[in-house]
Design an enzyme around this catalytic site. Structure first.
Site, PDB file in Angstrom:
ATOM      1  N   TYR A  61      43.316  38.744  37.675  1.00  0.00           N
ATOM      2  CA  TYR A  61      43.269  40.187  37.423  1.00  0.00           C
ATOM      3  C   TYR A  61      42.307  40.958  38.327  1.00  0.00           C
ATOM      4  O   TYR A  61      42.193  42.176  38.206  1.00  0.00           O
ATOM      5  CB  TYR A  61      42.913  40.461  35.959  1.00  0.00           C
ATOM      6  CG  TYR A  61      41.649  39.796  35.462  1.00  0.00           C
ATOM      7  CD1 TYR A  61      40.398  40.346  35.689  1.00  0.00           C
ATOM      8  CD2 TYR A  61      41.714  38.587  34.761  1.00  0.00           C
ATOM      9  CE1 TYR A  61      39.243  39.740  35.228  1.00  0.00           C
ATOM     10  CE2 TYR A  61      40.564  37.961  34.294  1.00  0.00           C
ATOM     11  CZ  TYR A  61      39.332  38.543  34.528  1.00  0.00           C
ATOM     12  OH  TYR A  61      38.189  37.926  34.070  1.00  0.00           O
ATOM     13  N   ARG A  79      30.165  41.520  36.320  1.00  0.00           N
ATOM     14  CA  ARG A  79      30.282  40.119  35.900  1.00  0.00           C
ATOM     15  C   ARG A  79      30.813  39.325  37.086  1.00  0.00           C
ATOM     16  O   ARG A  79      31.999  39.344  37.380  1.00  0.00           O
ATOM     17  CB  ARG A  79      31.227  40.020  34.701  1.00  0.00           C
ATOM     18  CG  ARG A  79      31.646  38.593  34.380  1.00  0.00           C
ATOM     19  CD  ARG A  79      32.349  38.472  33.042  1.00  0.00           C
ATOM     20  NE  ARG A  79      33.492  39.337  32.858  1.00  0.00           N
ATOM     21  CZ  ARG A  79      34.720  39.103  33.324  1.00  0.00           C
ATOM     22  NH1 ARG A  79      34.961  38.038  34.053  1.00  0.00           N
ATOM     23  NH2 ARG A  79      35.697  39.949  33.064  1.00  0.00           N
ATOM     24  N   HIS A 111      35.208  35.666  32.613  1.00  0.00           N
ATOM     25  CA  HIS A 111      34.863  36.175  31.289  1.00  0.00           C
ATOM     26  C   HIS A 111      34.221  35.074  30.452  1.00  0.00           C
ATOM     27  O   HIS A 111      33.206  35.279  29.800  1.00  0.00           O
ATOM     28  CB  HIS A 111      36.109  36.708  30.586  1.00  0.00           C
ATOM     29  CG  HIS A 111      35.888  37.107  29.164  1.00  0.00           C
ATOM     30  ND1 HIS A 111      35.094  38.169  28.795  1.00  0.00           N
ATOM     31  CD2 HIS A 111      36.339  36.560  28.009  1.00  0.00           C
ATOM     32  CE1 HIS A 111      35.068  38.273  27.481  1.00  0.00           C
ATOM     33  NE2 HIS A 111      35.811  37.305  26.981  1.00  0.00           N
TER      34      HIS A 111
END
Length: 316
Positions: free
Chosen positions: A228, A215, A219
């Site tokens: 993160y 990805r 998100h």
């Protein structure tokens, strides 16, 4: 894939402008999205997640209808029966069992229908996923599970949610043939999925395909991936961009010209412009439609709720 990426970019921009409530980007996962749609016949069923808008439009669904859920207008903006595409699923993995049930039911009717369920790596940690695989294995249902392993379940890396060498091993435990594929290799994805779909159609039973992808974006449009994961990690995956790889492979075989690339880019821009223009208008909504299609015969309690809503709207 080029049109799908431009559509995804436009949807992300619309979310930032407030035209969509949120948008989960599939940037970098176009090979999986388009491959899943192309591997199916028009009579097969697709079971998508909230991240699979590119798969929806590749299935022939109107892009504005595909974005209806993310706009917040309705639970589903397209006709699932007409498009043989289930409503986008936001709860993780619950649709996997639906795909298994539909595939088994269609086979009982004598149809050669195959169901393909798209799931993310995070969904493989949910109980619904395991129940679906177990049921599919026992029934030998004609269903294919495509796990788009993009490395993260929101902010949780794969290494912190699964100790197995591969997510494909989860299928082996349920007696389901399982295979891994480079999810950024469009030709490989299509070949593996087409083989799995046709084998399931022929009575070979279910398949689990784990596509290793990434990805590239956040998100959702409300996420900050820098909290993160390191930027260098995402930058490294740019070299494995599925569109760039497919373009390079086609050029090497003399199957793609500069003019073809320009034509695809122009088509993608026109597609995005159409979506942008059509989403500028505020939709005309009927709040009473919330009660439609809930039950074939509405209960007295639902009738009371509908009347209460109608009264409140008349007072506004």
């Amino acid at each position: 894939m080029v049109v799908g990426r431009r559509f995804d970019e436009q949807a992300t921009a619309l979310a930032r402008q407030g035209r969509l409530a949120v948008h989960p980007s599939s940037l970098g996962q176009e090979a999986c999205q388009v491959g899943a749609a192309l591997a199916l016949r028009a009579t097969d069923w697709l079971f998508p997640t909230y991240r699979d808008c590119v798969a929806l439009v590749s299935r022939g669904i109107d892009p504005v209808e595909a974005l209806t859920l993310l706009r917040g207008d309705a639970h589903c903006g397209y006709d699932p029966v007409r498009h043989r595409t289930a409503p986008q699923c936001t709860p993780l993995a619950t649709h996997a069992a639906h795909a298994t049930g539909l595939a088994h039911g269609e086979r009982l009717k004598g149809a050669d229908t195959v169901a393909l369920a798209l799931v993310g790596d995070g969904a493989t940690s949910e109980g619904d996923f395991h129940e679906a695989l177990n049921l599919a294995g026992v029934l030998k249902a004609p269903v294919v599970f495509l796990v788009q392993n993009n490395g993260y379940a929101i902010s949780v890396p794969l290494s912190e949610q699964c100790a197995a060498p591969s997510l494909a091993y989860k299928g082996v435990g349920y007696g389901i043939r399982s295979q891994q594929v480079d999810g950024n290799d469009a030709a490989a994805v299509l070949a593996v999925l087409s083989g799995a779909v046709e084998d399931a159609r022929a009575g070979g039973g279910p398949w689990l395909v784990e596509a290793h992808t990434y990805r590239m974006g956040p998100h959702t449009s409300a996420d900050d991936p820098s909290r993160y994961r390191a930027a260098a990690e995402a930058d490294g995956w740019q070299e494995r961009d599925p569109i760039a790889r497919l373009e390079s492979a086609l050029r090497a075989r003399g199957l793609l010209t500069d003019e073809d690339v320009k034509t695809a880019a122009a088509e993608a821009e026109a597609y995005a412009t159409d979506v942008r223009e059509r989403l500028r208008a505020d939709p005309e909504l009927n709040p009473g439609a919330l009660f439609d299609h809930v039950l074939s015969s509405p209960t007295p309690h639902m009738a009371d709720q509908r009347a209460l809503l109608r009264a409140e709207l008349e007072e506004c």
